[in-house]
Scaffold this motif. Sequence first.
Motif, PDB file in Angstrom:
ATOM      1  N   LYS A   1      15.616  25.427 -15.725  1.00 52.45           N
ATOM      2  CA  LYS A   1      14.711  26.130 -14.809  1.00 52.45           C
ATOM      3  C   LYS A   1      14.144  27.405 -15.410  1.00 52.45           C
ATOM      4  O   LYS A   1      13.386  28.108 -14.751  1.00 52.45           O
TER       5      LYS A   1
ATOM      6  N   PRO B   1      11.090  26.050  -7.868  1.00 54.52           N
ATOM      7  CA  PRO B   1      12.049  27.145  -7.688  1.00 54.52           C
ATOM      8  C   PRO B   1      12.664  27.553  -9.028  1.00 54.52           C
ATOM      9  O   PRO B   1      12.628  26.789  -9.985  1.00 54.52           O
TER      10      PRO B   1
ATOM     11  N   SER C   1      16.191  28.983 -10.755  1.00 53.93           N
ATOM     12  CA  SER C   1      17.609  29.210 -10.467  1.00 53.93           C
ATOM     13  C   SER C   1      18.348  29.678 -11.716  1.00 53.93           C
ATOM     14  O   SER C   1      17.746  29.909 -12.742  1.00 53.93           O
ATOM     15  N   PHE C   2      19.661  29.770 -11.593  1.00 57.36           N
ATOM     16  CA  PHE C   2      20.569  30.126 -12.682  1.00 57.36           C
ATOM     17  C   PHE C   2      20.314  31.497 -13.279  1.00 57.36           C
ATOM     18  O   PHE C   2      19.926  31.632 -14.440  1.00 57.36           O
TER      19      PHE C   2
ATOM     20  N   LEU D   1      21.166  33.133  -5.632  1.00 55.48           N
ATOM     21  CA  LEU D   1      21.141  32.628  -6.997  1.00 55.48           C
ATOM     22  C   LEU D   1      19.927  31.755  -7.262  1.00 55.48           C
ATOM     23  O   LEU D   1      19.938  30.859  -8.100  1.00 55.48           O
ATOM     24  N   THR D   2      18.859  31.985  -6.546  1.00 53.29           N
ATOM     25  CA  THR D   2      17.633  31.218  -6.756  1.00 53.29           C
ATOM     26  C   THR D   2      16.459  32.005  -6.211  1.00 53.29           C
ATOM     27  O   THR D   2      16.638  32.914  -5.399  1.00 53.29           O
TER      28      THR D   2
ATOM     29  N   GLN E   1      12.537  31.134  -4.589  1.00 52.29           N
ATOM     30  CA  GLN E   1      11.664  30.063  -4.149  1.00 52.29           C
ATOM     31  C   GLN E   1      10.390  30.668  -3.596  1.00 52.29           C
ATOM     32  O   GLN E   1      10.427  31.721  -2.973  1.00 52.29           O
TER      33      GLN E   1
END
Lengths: 256, 256, 358, 358, 294
Positions: D123, D188, D190-191, D273-274, D276
Motif C-alpha cells: 500500500k 486506502p 495502510s501499514f 492504522l489506515t 481512507q
Amino acid sequence: MSDIILRTEGLTKHYGGVHALVDADFELRQGEHVAIMGDNGAGKSTFVRQITGVERRTSGKVWFDGREVDFPGPLHAREAGIEAVFQNLALADDLDVPSNLFLGREKILFNLGPFSILDRKAMRQATEAALKRTAVKIPNLGNTIRHMSGGQRQCVAIARAATFASKLIIMDEPTAALGVQETAQVENIVRTLKDNGESLILISHNMRQVFDLVDRIIVFRRGRIVANLRKEETDGQDVVAYITGAKSQNLAAAAL
Amino acid sequence: MSDIILRTEGLTKHYGGVHALVDADFELRQGEHVAIMGDNGAGKSTFVRQITGVERRTSGKVWFDGREVDFPGPLHAREAGIEAVFQNLALADDLDVPSNLFLGREKILFNLGPFSILDRKAMRQATEAALKRTAVKIPNLGNTIRHMSGGQRQCVAIARAATFASKLIIMDEPTAALGVQETAQVENIVRTLKDNGESLILISHNMRQVFDLVDRIIVFRRGRIVANLRKEETDGQDVVAYITGAKSQNLAAAAL
Amino acid sequence: MAQTTFGVGGLTYDHSKRQLPQELNVLIALVLIVAAFELLGRALLGDSFLLNTRDNVDTFFNQARLQIIILQVSIVGIIAIGITQVIISGGIDLSAGSVVGATAMIAMSFAQVATVNGNPNPKAVFLEQGWVDLPVLVPVLVGLACGLLAGLINGSLIAYTKIPPFIATLGMMVTARGVAKWWTKGEPISFPTEPFAGIGKGLMPVVIFLALAILFHLMLKFTLYGKRCYAIGSNEEAARMSGINVERHKVLVYAIAGLLAAVAALVLSSKNLTAQAGMGVMYELDAIAMAVIGGVSLSGGRGSIVGTVLGALIFGVIISGFTFLKLDAYYQEMVKGAIIVGAVVLDVWRQRRRGTRG
Amino acid sequence: MAQTTFGVGGLTYDHSKRQLPQELNVLIALVLIVAAFELLGRALLGDSFLLNTRDNVDTFFNQARLQIIILQVSIVGIIAIGITQVIISGGIDLSAGSVVGATAMIAMSFAQVATVNGNPNPKAVFLEQGWVDLPVLVPVLVGLACGLLAGLINGSLIAYTKIPPFIATLGMMVTARGVAKWWTKGEPISFPTEPFAGIGKGLMPVVIFLALAILFHLMLKFTLYGKRCYAIGSNEEAARMSGINVERHKVLVYAIAGLLAAVAALVLSSKNLTAQAGMGVMYELDAIAMAVIGGVSLSGGRGSIVGTVLGALIFGVIISGFTFLKLDAYYQEMVKGAIIVGAVVLDVWRQRRRGTRG
Amino acid sequence: ETVGVSMALFDDNFLTVLRNGMEEYAGTLDGVELQVEDAQNDVARQLDQINNFIASGVDAIIVNPVDTSATQAMSDAAAAAGVPLVYVNREPINVDTLPDNQAFVASNEVESGTLETLEVCRLLAEAGTTDAQVYVMQGELSNQAAVQRTQDIHDVIASGDCGVTLNIIDQQTANWSRDQAQNLMTNWLSTGAPFDALISNNDEMAIGAIQAMKASGIAMDQVIVAGIDATQDALAAMQAGELDVTVFQDAAGQGQGSLDAALKLARGEAVDQKVYIPFQLVTPANIDQFLAKN
Ligand SMILES: Nc1ncnc2c1ncn2[C@@H]1O[C@H](COP(=O)(O)OP(=O)(O)OP(=O)(O)O)[C@@H](O)[C@H]1O
Ligand SMILES: Nc1ncnc2c1ncn2[C@@H]1O[C@H](COP(=O)(O)OP(=O)(O)OP(=O)(O)O)[C@@H](O)[C@H]1O
Ligand SMILES: [Mg+2]
Ligand SMILES: [Mg+2]
C-alpha cells in the motif's frame, strides 16, 4: 373609574441582579398626555417594555382600558389598542419604507388568508401621505431602511405609530435623532393627537419639548417613580432636581 | 497652511441614484471646534463616513494633518489620529463594558503577538474612571452591552473616543440619547478637549448645544454645504433659515 | 436627470442610476460558465457544448444536453425553492435531504404493483395486506403528509422552543434518516405502478420544478406570505413588535419546505423507479448552495426564487460541462468546489463595486 | 443585599443574583442523560451503565465504558474545538470533515513502513521513491501543513472576498473531498510506522483532546486572540470601526481550525492504522452540534470551550448508552436526533426562565 | 470508442480495484477511451450521469449500480437512446428483462455472506463450541450489500446448515468504517459479555474490531473474526493470525470482463448477457493464492 385608560400597580422588573424597575404605580387618564423623564438607565424603556408585553414582568399588575391585562407579546398589546415607537425603532432593515410602515398591517387586494395579494400601490400612496406629515425628506421610498439616515428611520417609525388609530400611543424618545424641522413637525403630530383625544406617554430628555406638549410629568430615578408633577405646578429646575435626586416626593421613593 | 488639520475638496458620495454628498469643500483648523447641522438625510453622517474611511468616496480629495489621504478603512483613520463616535455607536453587543471601551486597543500583560495575555483588571479600573467623567450610571460593568439602555450605550461610545489621545475627534449626534445630567457632563468633556487644543467636529441638532460649544457652524442641505458661519456672526434663527433653505450663501450651493 | 418620483420631501434622486436587479450577477455568472465550457470544448475536443454536432440528429442545439442540464437539477431545485423561502425568513433547513429519503421510502411502499413479470412483487412492502396497485393518489397523499409532518415538527420546534433552526433541522435530519432505514430495515423498494412512474417520467421533473418556481416567485413577491418572510428574516424582533405572528408564520414556512421536499421525493423515486433509504443524502447542501449562488443571503431578508433557479442552472451546467469535457472525476469535485466559491465571489464583488455594500 | 461593586454611578445591583455560568445547563443535560441510561439499564437489563458489574474486575466504575465514552468523541472533539472558535467569531466551517480525509491520506502516505510481513508494503504510495520508514516528524509536519493550507484558503476567501463562510467552506469541503480521492485514486493507505501508530494509541486521543481543550479555553478567555473572536462575532462592523484588523484575525481563526482538523486527521489515521478518502465525512456536523449543544451561539459572540467539551461528552454518552441498551441502529438514529434537539431545548428554556432572553 | 463508466462510489476499497483494473485494461487497448464518473452512492446522480453520457454521444456505458433495484430506469434511458449498457459487479433487478444490447458481469451477494458464515460455523465446530455467542457488525444500513450480507447470516442460522448454534448477542452498524468499528467493539467489550466470534459485513470493520480487541488485551486466537473483501490489510491481518475468515471477489477480472462486453456490444457483436463471477473463500490455508490479487 372608567376614564383611567392605563394603570399599573407595583410593576417590577429585575434583570438578574439589576433592579431596572421597582414597584411602579402609575395612572393615565383617557386623553391625557404624560411625559416620563429620568436619567439614562432610570428604567423608562423598561417600564414601556413591561406594559407593551415585549418582556414579561417580574411582578405587579397592569390594567388597560378597564381590564387587567398581561400581554404575552407586543402583538396582543397592539390588538388591544396600544401603539408604540420603541427606542430601538423596530424596523425591518431589508424592507423598503412602505413595507415597514405597513408591517403587520398590510393592505390587501384579495383576501386569501396568509397568501393574500398585497395592494402595493395603495400602500405606497398612503406612505407618502403619512411621511409628509413628519416633514422628513427621503429621496427614494423603494430603498431599504438599512440605507436610511438615523432621522429618516425615526420618522418612519413615528409615521407608523401615528397612522393607525389606537387608544394609547407610547413614544420612547421619538425626536432624539430628528432635525430642527422634523422635530417641530413631530411635535405638531403630538398636538393633533391631543386634539383628537388620544392618550399618550412620551419619553423624552428634552425639557422644552416636555413642557410644550404634556399635561403631567413623571420622573424615574434608579428604577423608581420619584415624582408625579402637574405641568402647571412645576418648572424645569424642579424637574431636574427630581431627576438628579436633589429632591424627592413622598411616593414609593420614600423607601430609598 | 500647516495649521489646517483637515481639508476636503469636492468630496462626493453617490449611493446608486441617491446623491447623498455633493462637492463638499471643508476646512478645519488645528484646535478648532466646528459643528455640522442640517436636516435629516442632509448628508452629515455620509460626510463623516467618507472622511473616516468607513466607506469609499465617489470622488473628491481629503487632506489630513498635511498629507493627502484615502483611508481604506476606519482602522487606518484611527491610526492616523482620527477618533470617531459614529451614529450607530459601533459597539459589540455581546461584550461587557470594559471590553467595548478597549476594543481594538486592549491593555496587555505579556506581549505574545495575537496571543498576548490581557490585563483585565487594569482595563476594568480604567473603564470606571473613564465612565465617571460622563456621569452615566451603569449597575454592572460585567453585563453585556446588549442589555444597556440607549443612553448607557452612548456614554460608553463617548468615553471610548475621549479616552484615547488623537488629533481629531468626530462626534455624530453624541448626546441624542442622553439625559439632562449626562448631556451636561459630555458637554464638559467637549470643553476640556477645547482646552487641550484638540480639534473637533460635532454633529448635532441641538441649537443651544452648538452655540455653547463650537467656534463655527457648517450647514448641510440636500447633500451640499450651504453655509459656513462663524458663531459670533450668526444666531439660531439664521441657522434655521439655512437649514430649511430659506437662505443660502454663495457657496457651491449657488448651483442648486 | 433629477427625478423625485420615488421619494418624499423633494430630494434629488437620479432615477436613471437605479440599481439593476441582483439576479443579473447570477445570470452573468451563468453565461460566463457556459461560454467557458463552449470555448474549452472547441479548443480541447473540437466539439461544441451547446450546439448539435451529431449528424444523425438535425437540431441546432444539442437538445439532449439542454434537457439533461435542467433535468438533473430539477429535483434538488424543488428542494431549493423550499429552502430559499426558509433562508429568506431567517432560517435554514438541513433536514430536506433526509426527509426526501424517508418520504420516498414511505410513499413508494404504497405505490407498488402486485405482480412483476407474472410473479408476486418481491419488493412490495404491504403485499400481505393487499395494499398494492393502489390509485396513484394514495402514495402522493401519503408522501405529502410525511413531508408536511416533518415540516410541522421542524417549524414548531423552531417557533415555539426557540432553538436555532440549524439544530432543529439537524435533529430532524438524523431522525428522518433513521426512519428511512427503519421503514424496510434498509431494503430498497422498487416496481411502482404505471401512473406513479408517470410523475417523474421524461421532462416531468422539469415541468414540476418550473411550475413551482413560478408559483413561489409570485407568492414571495406579491402576497402577504412573501412580505412576512422578508420581514421576519430581516429583523425578527421588529416583525414581532409590529404585530406579525412570527411563530405561526415560521411553522407555515417550514411546513411548506417539508411539502416541497415531499414533492421532490415523489418525483425522485418515480423518476428512478425505486426508493432507497440513502436517497437525498446531502441534497440540502446542494440546495443551499444553489440558493446562495442565486443571491439569497444566509442572514435572511434578501434573495429571490429567480436567483435560486439561476443558481440551480449553474449547477446543472457545471455537471454536464464536466462530463462533456471528460474531466476526471477527482478533478470534477475539486473544480466544482472552486466554481461554487467563484460564483459567489463574483456576486459579492459586483455588489460592492456598485456601492451597495461596505 | 445591594452591592455596587461592579458598576459606576451608584446604582442598585444585587450581586447575589449574579447569573450562573451558562455551561451549567449543559452539565445538567449531561447528568440527566447519564441518569436516564442508568435507570433504563437497571430497569430493562438489570445492569448498570456507569458502575462496574463484572466480578472479574474490581473497580467501582465501569472503567472501560468511561474510557470509550470520551475516547470515541475525542477526535471529533478536537475538530469541535476548532469549530467553536470559528463559530464564536461569527463564522462556520463545513470543510473540517473533508479536510480530515484529505490530510489523513496525504500524511499517511509519508508514514509508511517498507515491508509488511516480510513483503514490500503493497500500500505504500512512495515506495518507488524510497520515502518509507521516514521519521514520524515528516508525516506530522506534512499533515499540519495540509490543514494549515486548507485553513488559510478558507480564511483568506472569507476575509478578503467577503463571501459567506458557509459557501467558502462548502467549496473547500467539496474540493478537499476531491483531493482525498484523487491522491491515491481512491485506494486506502495502510501499514504506518510504529512511531506514527503511537500518536493515536490507547488513550492518546483523549490526552490530546483534553490538552487542546485546556489550551484553547485559556486562549479564548485570557488572550487578545479570544477577545477579538468574541468581538468580531458579536459585531463585525463595530470591531472593524474600533480598529481591529478583522481580516487578519479571520485568516488566523480559520488557519487554526485547519490545524486542528489536521491534528484530528493524524490521530484518526494513526488510531485506525489506515487512511481512507471517505474518512471524516460529516464530522463537521457532529462537531457543530457538539458546540451548539454546549451553548455556542451560531450567530457568533457567545460560547465557550468548556461548553463544547460538555457537548462532546453528551454525544459520547449517547453513543455508548445506545450500545449498552442494545437499541436497534434504526431507533438509535431516530432517538439521537431527538436528544440533540432536546439538549438544546433545555438550554434555551433555562436561559429564558432566568430572564436573559426575551 | 468512448465508453462512459459510472461507479457507485470512488472511495470504496473493492470498487477502486475494479475501476483500476478496468482502466489499466483500457490502456492496453487501441482507441478505447474511458470516461469514469463517481455517482457518490446516489442513485439519482447515477441516472443523471447516464443521461449526460448519452448527451455526449458515448458508444457504450458501463454501470456499477449504486443499488440494483434502481436499474430499471437506467436500462430504459439507455435503451431509448440506443446506447449499449453493461452492469458490473452487482446483479440488476431487471436481469430477466434486459434489452438485447445490455448485459451484466456480476457476482451474487448471497454467496459472500453465506460463505463467510459457514466458515465461521466450521471453525467454531472445530474448536468444539456448540453454543456460540456472536456479534454482528453491519455496513451502512441503507446499502444493499450490507443488508444482503447480514441477511445471509440469518439465513444460514435459519437453514440449519450451520453445525453449531449461533446466538447473536447484538447486531449494530459501524457504517463500513474502521474507526466506528473500533468504537463499537470497545463499547461491546465494556459490557463484559463473553463472545466467541465477530461476523462483519466487510474487512475494514473487522480490522477495526481486531484493533479494539487487541487494545483490550483479548487473545486473538480465542475469538473468530470474519470479514469480506480480502483487502491487503485483511490479508496482512490474516497472516498475523488475527483475522480468520475473509471472502475474495475478482474485482479486476470483473472490470476487464465488463469492458470487453461493452466494446463488443458497441460493435454490434454478440455477448453472453449474464456472466456470474463467483466469490471465493480465503483462509490461512489458501491465502497465498490471493496475496497478489486485490
Ligand atoms: N435585558 C437586560 N438585561 C440586563 N439589564 C438590563 C436589560 N435591559 C435593561 N437593563 C438595565 O436596566 C436599566 C434600565 O434600562 P432602561 O433601558 O429602562 O433605561 P432608560 O431609562 O430607558 O434609559 P435611556 O434614557 O438611556 O434610554 C439599565 O441599567 C440597563 O442596563
Ligand atoms: N448605504 C446607503 N445606500 C443608499 N442611500 C444611503 C445610504 N446611506 C445613506 N443614504 C442616503 O443618503 C442620504 C444622507 O444620509 P446621511 O446618513 O448622511 O444623513 P444625515 O445627514 O446623517 O441625517 P441624520 O441627521 O438623520 O442622521 C439619505 O437620504 C440616506 O437615505
Ligand atoms: Mg430608554
Ligand atoms: Mg446621521
